[in-house]
Design a protein around this motif. Structure first.
Motif, PDB file in Angstrom:
ATOM      1  N   ARG A   1     -16.858  -2.898  21.193  1.00 48.68           N
ATOM      2  CA  ARG A   1     -15.419  -2.736  21.038  1.00 48.68           C
ATOM      3  C   ARG A   1     -15.053  -2.625  19.551  1.00 48.68           C
ATOM      4  N   TYR A   2     -15.691  -3.456  18.721  1.00 49.00           N
ATOM      5  CA  TYR A   2     -15.422  -3.415  17.281  1.00 49.00           C
ATOM      6  C   TYR A   2     -15.807  -2.051  16.692  1.00 49.00           C
ATOM      7  N   LEU A   3     -16.972  -1.540  17.077  1.00 50.41           N
ATOM      8  CA  LEU A   3     -17.427  -0.252  16.532  1.00 50.41           C
ATOM      9  C   LEU A   3     -16.488   0.881  16.956  1.00 50.41           C
TER      10      LEU A   3
ATOM     11  N   HIS B   1     -16.762  -9.978  14.580  1.00 50.38           N
ATOM     12  CA  HIS B   1     -17.369  -8.924  13.780  1.00 50.38           C
ATOM     13  C   HIS B   1     -16.558  -8.562  12.542  1.00 50.38           C
TER      14      HIS B   1
ATOM     15  N   THR C   1     -27.708  -3.760  13.877  1.00 49.96           N
ATOM     16  CA  THR C   1     -28.859  -4.208  14.659  1.00 49.96           C
ATOM     17  C   THR C   1     -29.603  -5.334  13.930  1.00 49.96           C
TER      18      THR C   1
ATOM     19  N   LEU D   1     -15.684   4.518  15.415  1.00 48.07           N
ATOM     20  CA  LEU D   1     -16.856   5.366  15.675  1.00 48.07           C
ATOM     21  C   LEU D   1     -16.697   6.064  17.029  1.00 48.07           C
TER      22      LEU D   1
ATOM     23  N   GLY E   1     -18.452  -7.261  22.449  1.00 48.50           N
ATOM     24  CA  GLY E   1     -17.596  -7.466  21.273  1.00 48.50           C
ATOM     25  C   GLY E   1     -17.955  -6.499  20.156  1.00 48.50           C
ATOM     26  N   LEU E   2     -19.265  -6.308  19.931  1.00 49.36           N
ATOM     27  CA  LEU E   2     -19.716  -5.375  18.899  1.00 49.36           C
ATOM     28  C   LEU E   2     -19.298  -3.944  19.236  1.00 49.36           C
TER      29      LEU E   2
ATOM     30  N   PRO F   1     -14.831 -12.605  20.767  1.00 50.65           N
ATOM     31  CA  PRO F   1     -16.009 -11.733  20.698  1.00 50.65           C
ATOM     32  C   PRO F   1     -15.820 -10.483  19.828  1.00 50.65           C
ATOM     33  N   VAL F   2     -14.570 -10.030  19.632  1.00 47.71           N
ATOM     34  CA  VAL F   2     -14.362  -8.865  18.760  1.00 47.71           C
ATOM     35  C   VAL F   2     -14.135  -9.308  17.318  1.00 47.71           C
TER      36      VAL F   2
ATOM     37  N   ASP G   1     -23.799  -5.613  22.871  1.00 46.99           N
ATOM     38  CA  ASP G   1     -22.814  -6.693  22.944  1.00 46.99           C
ATOM     39  C   ASP G   1     -21.398  -6.128  23.064  1.00 46.99           C
TER      40      ASP G   1
ATOM     41  N   GLU H   1     -25.334   2.403   9.222  1.00 46.43           N
ATOM     42  CA  GLU H   1     -24.355   1.403   9.663  1.00 46.43           C
ATOM     43  C   GLU H   1     -24.804   0.729  10.960  1.00 46.43           C
TER      44      GLU H   1
ATOM     45  N   LEU I   1     -14.543  -9.045  27.964  1.00 47.90           N
ATOM     46  CA  LEU I   1     -14.058  -9.741  26.769  1.00 47.90           C
ATOM     47  C   LEU I   1     -13.311 -11.017  27.156  1.00 47.90           C
TER      48      LEU I   1
ATOM     49  N   ARG J   1     -13.787   0.157  13.972  1.00 44.64           N
ATOM     50  CA  ARG J   1     -14.379   1.053  12.983  1.00 44.64           C
ATOM     51  C   ARG J   1     -14.124   2.515  13.319  1.00 44.64           C
TER      52      ARG J   1
ATOM     53  N   TYR K   1     -27.449  -4.947  20.620  1.00 41.02           N
ATOM     54  CA  TYR K   1     -26.800  -3.682  20.265  1.00 41.02           C
ATOM     55  C   TYR K   1     -25.684  -3.344  21.255  1.00 41.02           C
TER      56      TYR K   1
END
Lengths: 189, 189
Positions: A159-161, B117, B148, A167, A156-157, B113-114, A154, B143, A106, A165, A152
């Motif tokens: 870490r965000y998920l 999103h 994706t 998950l 950043g994605l 990068p985070v 990534d 989700e 990151l 979020r 999928y």
């Protein structure tokens, strides 16, 4: 580079990697690396230019190890397993690898939205995925399917998920396996 | 906001949008907007804070128009068509919309990068795609499948594919339709 200069550089990177693992790459300073390696601050600056040069060098070091694992390491991530199995293994391996070095990935992330896609590490992963998709007989456009798979994963994605979020990692991994299967013909999934 | 202040703001945005369309958002300056709208430079700074505030306001304006199109505009992008058809229509609509305002989307791209999103526009698109995927009876995780799909339309990736890799737009669009179909059960594709 002379042999002692290369050794010197490797020693500095070793110290930087240890500090990054202990305190997070976001908190890494040139001063702390100099202090931990018992050299002057000027030596660290001479070797890496600046802090972002140091982060990139650290990232290169980790990425080389990871590339060695998926290009020449043990199956199913490395060669020897069927391409579909290697594709399935790639996602969890990236997730694990980047989780162990997430701060670094990151902190060194390329902010430019177009240049991000030209980073050498990204192109190596992309070519690897496209080659495995072809080998597994994908009926999708291999280059675009490889971009989709890589997107999928990534950092950043992910870490965000996981953090933003909430998950569980198992759901993100299940999503990877499902996505890989959707890119392959039924008999190769 | 008082009515005249709102009108004033709209007039400045109108001038900024015209300048961005003529000379590219990357070349937009607060001075040029003030000059085009025949107000003092201080007025533009008071209204938008700084240049990146102005770019975000311009982006909000374009994004609102685009949201109106996919949430309440004519089918198949808007309501009235089956969910699968609306999913298929969404990709080319985003590609067209962002191509018309590409400089703006790239200039205002969130570098973190985070946080990238968590941008509101992204979350609206994401919720829209997840809802359509559910409505079309997807057998994927809605989700993650929406992430994706959205990742495939990332402005930086699209610019890289079209300009950096030289792919024709028709191939990127075909990739979208293929990806949507892979996320839906056979009978809904």
């Amino acid at each position: 580079m002379r042999a002692d200069a290369a050794r010197n550089r490797a020693r500095l990177l070793e110290a930087a990697a240890r500090l990054a693992a202990e305190h997070g790459a976001a908190n890494l300073t040139m001063e702390a690396v100099a202090c931990a390696a018992q050299v002057g601050k000027g030596t660290v600056f001479r070797r890496f230019g600046d802090r972002s040069g140091l982060l990139l060098a650290l990232l290169d070091r980790e990425e080389e190890r990871f590339q060695a694992a998926f290009m020449a390491g043990p199956a199913p991530l490395g060669p020897g397993a069927p391409a579909a199995e290697r594709l399935h293994a790639f996602g969890p391996a990236v997730l694990r690898h980047e989780d162990a070095h997430r701060d670094l990935y990151l902190a060194a992330a390329q902010p430019d939205p177009v240049r991000r896609h030209t980073v050498p590490a990204r192109r190596v992963r992309l070519a690897h995925l496209a080659a495995l998709l072809r080998e597994a007989g994908t009926d999708a456009d291999p280059e675009l399917a490889a971009q989709t798979l890589l997107g999928y994963l990534d950092p950043g994605l992910v870490r965000y998920l996981l953090s933003g979020r909430g998950l569980p990692l198992s759901r993100v991994e299940a999503g990877w396996h499902d996505l890989v299967a959707r890119m392959l013909p039924a008999e190769a999934r």
